[in-house]
Design a protein around this motif. Structure first.
Motif, PDB file in Angstrom:
ATOM      1  N   LYS A 102      49.175  12.800  80.565  1.00  0.00           N
ATOM      2  CA  LYS A 102      48.987  12.320  82.047  1.00  0.00           C
ATOM      3  C   LYS A 102      47.980  11.024  82.312  1.00  0.00           C
ATOM      4  N   PRO A 103      48.473  10.977  83.214  1.00  0.00           N
ATOM      5  CA  PRO A 103      48.438   9.384  83.762  1.00  0.00           C
ATOM      6  C   PRO A 103      46.659   9.604  84.148  1.00  0.00           C
ATOM      7  N   SER A 163      48.667   1.783  95.756  1.00  0.00           N
ATOM      8  CA  SER A 163      49.115   2.608  94.492  1.00  0.00           C
ATOM      9  C   SER A 163      49.289   2.164  93.227  1.00  0.00           C
ATOM     10  N   LEU A 164      49.176   2.852  92.610  1.00  0.00           N
ATOM     11  CA  LEU A 164      49.343   2.341  91.277  1.00  0.00           C
ATOM     12  C   LEU A 164      48.794   3.745  90.412  1.00  0.00           C
ATOM     13  N   SER A 165      49.244   3.967  89.181  1.00  0.00           N
ATOM     14  CA  SER A 165      49.654   4.478  88.252  1.00  0.00           C
ATOM     15  C   SER A 165      49.165   3.930  87.081  1.00  0.00           C
ATOM     16  N   VAL A 166      47.934   4.421  85.922  1.00  0.00           N
ATOM     17  CA  VAL A 166      47.517   3.745  85.214  1.00  0.00           C
ATOM     18  C   VAL A 166      47.828   5.068  83.879  1.00  0.00           C
ATOM     19  N   PRO A 167      48.502   4.500  82.513  1.00  0.00           N
ATOM     20  CA  PRO A 167      48.744   6.089  81.664  1.00  0.00           C
ATOM     21  C   PRO A 167      47.207   5.479  80.687  1.00  0.00           C
ATOM     22  N   GLN A 168      46.846   6.630  80.012  1.00  0.00           N
ATOM     23  CA  GLN A 168      45.250   6.870  79.002  1.00  0.00           C
ATOM     24  C   GLN A 168      45.994   5.552  78.347  1.00  0.00           C
ATOM     25  N   GLY A 169      45.069   5.157  78.781  1.00  0.00           N
ATOM     26  CA  GLY A 169      44.931   3.987  77.176  1.00  0.00           C
ATOM     27  C   GLY A 169      45.415   2.873  77.226  1.00  0.00           C
ATOM     28  N   GLN A 170      45.441   2.402  78.446  1.00  0.00           N
ATOM     29  CA  GLN A 170      45.679   1.125  78.485  1.00  0.00           C
ATOM     30  C   GLN A 170      45.226   0.079  78.658  1.00  0.00           C
ATOM     31  N   VAL A 171      45.516  -0.926  78.614  1.00  0.00           N
ATOM     32  CA  VAL A 171      44.054  -1.811  79.228  1.00  0.00           C
ATOM     33  C   VAL A 171      44.627  -2.550  80.143  1.00  0.00           C
ATOM     34  N   VAL A 172      44.085  -2.682  81.085  1.00  0.00           N
ATOM     35  CA  VAL A 172      44.948  -3.632  82.146  1.00  0.00           C
ATOM     36  C   VAL A 172      43.748  -4.773  82.494  1.00  0.00           C
ATOM     37  N   ALA A 173      44.285  -5.772  83.283  1.00  0.00           N
ATOM     38  CA  ALA A 173      43.496  -6.528  83.646  1.00  0.00           C
ATOM     39  C   ALA A 173      43.752  -6.838  85.072  1.00  0.00           C
ATOM     40  N   ILE A 200      43.146  10.661  91.822  1.00  0.00           N
ATOM     41  CA  ILE A 200      43.124  11.337  90.603  1.00  0.00           C
ATOM     42  C   ILE A 200      42.635  10.610  89.581  1.00  0.00           C
ATOM     43  N   VAL A 201      41.794  10.923  88.626  1.00  0.00           N
ATOM     44  CA  VAL A 201      41.266  10.577  87.806  1.00  0.00           C
ATOM     45  C   VAL A 201      40.730  11.104  86.802  1.00  0.00           C
ATOM     46  N   ALA A 202      41.610  11.127  85.272  1.00  0.00           N
ATOM     47  CA  ALA A 202      40.873  12.639  84.713  1.00  0.00           C
ATOM     48  C   ALA A 202      41.576  13.357  84.906  1.00  0.00           C
ATOM     49  N   GLY A 203      42.549  13.848  85.763  1.00  0.00           N
ATOM     50  CA  GLY A 203      42.800  15.272  86.239  1.00  0.00           C
ATOM     51  C   GLY A 203      42.474  15.712  87.711  1.00  0.00           C
TER      52      GLY A 203
END
Length: 252
Positions: free
Chosen positions: A11-12, A37-47, A75-78
């Motif tokens: 899950k994102p 609007s955006l979706s960030v996968p678990q474990g991703q490094v975003v700048a 939605i954060v961590a489900g």
């Protein structure tokens, strides 16, 4: 040959839909974010990059649960942060979300050690003191454990704030210009620590920075402009370490 079918996707860590943020009311109202609007996968490094006033810090405040959006869904961590009251948001953040802000927000009546221990104790961790000592040692402050914030330099306060954010081993780490008050060598060491902690735990890391070389180490670069996402691209950080050192060499 063994085939794996219908493997579940993770899950994102973050899903934001049309987030808006408006400060003030009536004629004094100022729109800060416009339908992000955006979706960030678990474990991703975003700048997160962008000029001053583009909405970077405001977006980070929303995504980390420190600020409530004026509209949209998050939605954060489900968990649906859009539906949580302040107490529920605080519980949702506890032990799961680490935030390093430009304003340190250290408790003035507590020592460096106590400042780092506090979120660990609130999270109910039995090894709070040992873990706090470990994190303060990692940021080079073993000799400052019993000092109060007013007895610390700005850079030392920043390092206490970083230790406090990392000590609970959060699954999401947010850092707003984490090296802004640090000298070159200390700043480089802190960035290495952030990336090492993220790698150890598989945490999601979101960094606000003006440093293009640091941004190049991220797996994804999001640029904001006037409260909108101007660009959102995946990045190959394969040569980022070389780029970062080259950039530092040019500034020496």
């Amino acid at each position: 040959m063994h085939l794996v079918t219908n493997a579940p996707e993770s899950k994102p860590a973050i899903t934001a839909n049309h987030l808006t943020l408006t400060l003030g009311q009536g004629a004094e109202a100022t729109a800060i974010l416009h339908g992000v609007s955006l979706s960030v996968p678990q474990g991703q490094v975003v700048a997160l990059l962008g000029p001053s006033g583009s909405g970077k810090s405001s977006l980070m405040a929303l995504l980390s649960g420190l600020e409530r959006a004026s509209g949209g869904q998050l939605i954060v961590a489900g968990q649906d942060f859009s539906q949580l009251d302040e107490d529920a948001l605080a519980r949702a953040r506890r032990g799961r979300i680490g935030v390093v802000l430009q304003a340190f927000h250290l408790l003035p009546t507590m020592t460096a050690l106590e400042n780092v221990m506090t979120p660990l104790e609130l999270a109910g961790l039995p090894d709070a003191e040992a873990r706090a000592r470990e994190e303060l040692a990692a940021v080079g402050l073993t000799h400052r454990l019993t000092h109060y914030p007013t007895q610390l330099s700005g850079g030392e306060q920043q390092r206490v704030a970083i230790a406090r954010a990392l000590a609970p081993r959060p699954t999401l780490i947010f850092a707003d210009e984490p090296t802004g008050n640090l000298d070159h060598a200390t700043g480089e060491a802190i960035i290495e620590l952030l990336f090492a902690r993220r790698a150890e735990s598989g945490a999601t890391l979101v960094i606000i920075t003006h440093d293009e070389a640091l941004a190049a180490r991220a797996q994804r670069i999001i640029r904001l402009s006037d409260g909108h996402i101007a660009s959102d691209s995946l990045n190959d950080p394969h040569h980022a370490s070389e780029n970062l050192h080259a950039s530092h060499d040019r500034t020496l």
